[in-house]
Design an enzyme around this catalytic site. Sequence first.
Site, PDB file in Angstrom:
ATOM      1  CG  HIS A   2      -3.161 -35.628  17.441  1.00  0.00           C
ATOM      2  ND1 HIS A   2      -3.530 -36.722  18.197  1.00  0.00           N
ATOM      3  CD2 HIS A   2      -4.088 -35.519  16.455  1.00  0.00           C
ATOM      4  CE1 HIS A   2      -4.619 -37.272  17.658  1.00  0.00           C
ATOM      5  NE2 HIS A   2      -4.977 -36.556  16.608  1.00  0.00           N
ATOM      6  CD  GLU A  31      -1.118  -4.442  11.641  1.00  0.00           C
ATOM      7  OE1 GLU A  31      -1.814  -4.425  10.614  1.00  0.00           O
ATOM      8  OE2 GLU A  31       0.110  -4.547  11.611  1.00  0.00           O
ATOM      9  CD  GLU A  88       9.710  -5.839   6.702  1.00  0.00           C
ATOM     10  OE1 GLU A  88       9.543  -4.719   6.156  1.00  0.00           O
ATOM     11  OE2 GLU A  88       9.393  -6.075   7.876  1.00  0.00           O
ATOM     12  CE  LYS A 110       6.260  -0.739   9.598  1.00  0.00           C
ATOM     13  NZ  LYS A 110       5.203  -0.094   8.853  1.00  0.00           N
ATOM     14  CE  LYS A 141      -3.488   2.341   2.762  1.00  0.00           C
ATOM     15  NZ  LYS A 141      -4.291   2.302   3.979  1.00  0.00           N
ATOM     16  N   GLY A 163      -4.676  -2.046   5.285  1.00  0.00           N
ATOM     17  CA  GLY A 163      -3.962  -3.210   4.757  1.00  0.00           C
ATOM     18  C   GLY A 163      -4.631  -4.530   5.112  1.00  0.00           C
ATOM     19  NE  ARG A 164      -5.768  -3.954  11.401  1.00  0.00           N
ATOM     20  CZ  ARG A 164      -5.076  -2.807  11.453  1.00  0.00           C
ATOM     21  NH1 ARG A 164      -3.992  -2.651  10.738  1.00  0.00           N
ATOM     22  NH2 ARG A 164      -5.493  -1.819  12.226  1.00  0.00           N
TER      23      ARG A 164
HETATM   24  O1  F6P Z   1       3.755  -2.816   9.603  1.00  0.00           O
HETATM   25  C1  F6P Z   1       2.412  -3.129   9.620  1.00  0.00           C
HETATM   26  C2  F6P Z   1       1.817  -2.867   8.289  1.00  0.00           C
HETATM   27  O2  F6P Z   1       1.724  -1.515   8.125  1.00  0.00           O
HETATM   28  C3  F6P Z   1       0.462  -3.537   8.142  1.00  0.00           C
HETATM   29  O3  F6P Z   1      -0.554  -2.821   8.704  1.00  0.00           O
HETATM   30  C4  F6P Z   1       0.379  -3.675   6.658  1.00  0.00           C
HETATM   31  O4  F6P Z   1      -0.608  -4.586   6.310  1.00  0.00           O
HETATM   32  C5  F6P Z   1       1.769  -4.127   6.330  1.00  0.00           C
HETATM   33  O5  F6P Z   1       2.588  -3.405   7.225  1.00  0.00           O
HETATM   34  C6  F6P Z   1       2.212  -3.912   4.918  1.00  0.00           C
HETATM   35  O6  F6P Z   1       2.148  -2.587   4.541  1.00  0.00           O
HETATM   36  P1  F6P Z   1       2.286  -2.146   3.033  1.00  0.00           P
HETATM   37  O7  F6P Z   1       1.150  -2.739   2.274  1.00  0.00           O
HETATM   38  O8  F6P Z   1       2.272  -0.663   3.040  1.00  0.00           O
HETATM   39  O9  F6P Z   1       3.588  -2.691   2.501  1.00  0.00           O
END
Ligand code: F6P
Length: 512
Positions: A375, A344, A205, A485, A199, A258-259
């Site tokens: 189990h 979150e 990452e 971060k 987003k 995002g979620r």
């Molecule tokens: O660090 C948490 C977060 O901001 C989440 O809320 C989000 O879903 C995820 O990182 C990924 O964010 P982006 O879509 O901006 O890479």
Amino acid sequence: MNIRPPTECPAWNALAAQAHAWRDNALKSALESDPTRAQGLVATAPGLRLDYSRQRLDAAVIGQLAELAAARDLPAWRTALLSGEAVNDTEGRAAWHTALRAGAAAPAEVRAALLRMRGLATRLREGSWRGATGRAIDRIVHLGTGGSDLGPRLVVDALAEAATPKLRVGFAANVDPLDLERALREADPQTTLFVVVSKTFTTQETIENARAAKAWLARSLPAGAGLEPHFVAVSANADAARAFGALEVLPMWDWVGGRYSVWSTVGFSAMAAIGESAFDEFLAGAGDIDAHFAAAPLERNVPALLGLIGVWNVNFLGAATQAVLPYATPLRLLPAYLQQLEMESNGKRVDRAGRVIDYATAPVVWGAEGTVGQHSFHQLLHQGTQVVPADFIVFDDAPGDPARRAILAAHAEAQAEALARGQDDAALPPYRRIPGSRPSSTLHFERLDARNLGRLIALYEHKVFTQGVIWNIDSFDQWGVELGKQLAKALLETAAQTSRRSHPPGAGSPRP
Ligand code: F6P
């Protein structure tokens, strides 16, 4: 709208007064004394039935919880959510994920983006999307993390097999280089498409994985081949996504969290994997639950009930965790999905007025697919010192050997019964006694298909929203993840400075 602490509501105090009656053995006694209990404590929504007769409560508690919800202005908050008002107040934004599954009533920009997605997904599924060397793309590697990963990953894992996809779809979310390496094992650079989903397009990452993907392609494709046909980007930061270099940049919107974004262009890889019509069904399923959430009275409103029962368990009966137990291998990723959705969203310690709050909010959500978890951790559920409420999720009809299906169904029912009724026979040695009265709900679906998966996820989204309203928190921000971060960035900068100092440019390799 009410942003006073919930503890000021008379219903909160009334619930607190009732709670002691439901500790210890009360559920077991209620089940034994009322054989009709299982008929009374149920609610239905399109395609599903919630049986909460094994929770530690009765109709009076449900009535009080509904009163609490009304006192917290849940109906007004619900209207604000569904009409796209800025319910995310720390970020001054709407959380309008319901607009993404509103069909013909969706905003024009959403309909246009869906149409574009469909066109691209069709090209991929028909084999007419060509890579830099002219060969058809036959593999997607989806790069994203958190909400830009967990939803599409869940949908693909749950449904792609049934849809017999022509495309293989893999995922890499971790910056650990092994994650991408694993996703690329057996991948052919000439026929691999990367779908980079972020987003913000600043998540380290994801951006590092996308860069590594570029380097992998550049190493393997003929010199000078343009890499753009191997990239689709999905982002609300269109400039950054375009600058990265992708053939297609699909839009995202800041009013989608995002979620809560699997319904949007973030779901592109899932659409390509399961097919356009299955994705339509997925959206329609969520739409069914939106309509139910908007209209059903609180006492019969399934997502509201899930939320309120959770509040009862957490705030009045002291539960610190919540187990999710889907009895379906295709839903093995559901606990991970719900961890982000619930923790979150509602893992917060400050209320909408900025006050530090003195009551519990989101429990730790965890779980695994049944029967596998039986189990592993069910021992603790039955005999541990903590009471863990559990949600069983079962499907009446599913493909595969009916005899083994029957075994699966019997195990789900047996676990819920064992938790609720226990086996506390005084003739048994203490270590064999199962106390019972351990709370659970069971969500029954007819079958696991795209529509019901959409319903299931939307159900939990509105559960989370309901709880956020009760707890007086903003369920749509996530400021807690920012500090880590920043610290990681500072550590990396310090390490880079140290390295520059010990190896100044042009100094050559240090002598041994
Ligand atoms: O660090 C948490 C977060 O901001 C989440 O809320 C989000 O879903 C995820 O990182 C990924 O964010 P982006 O879509 O901006 O890479």
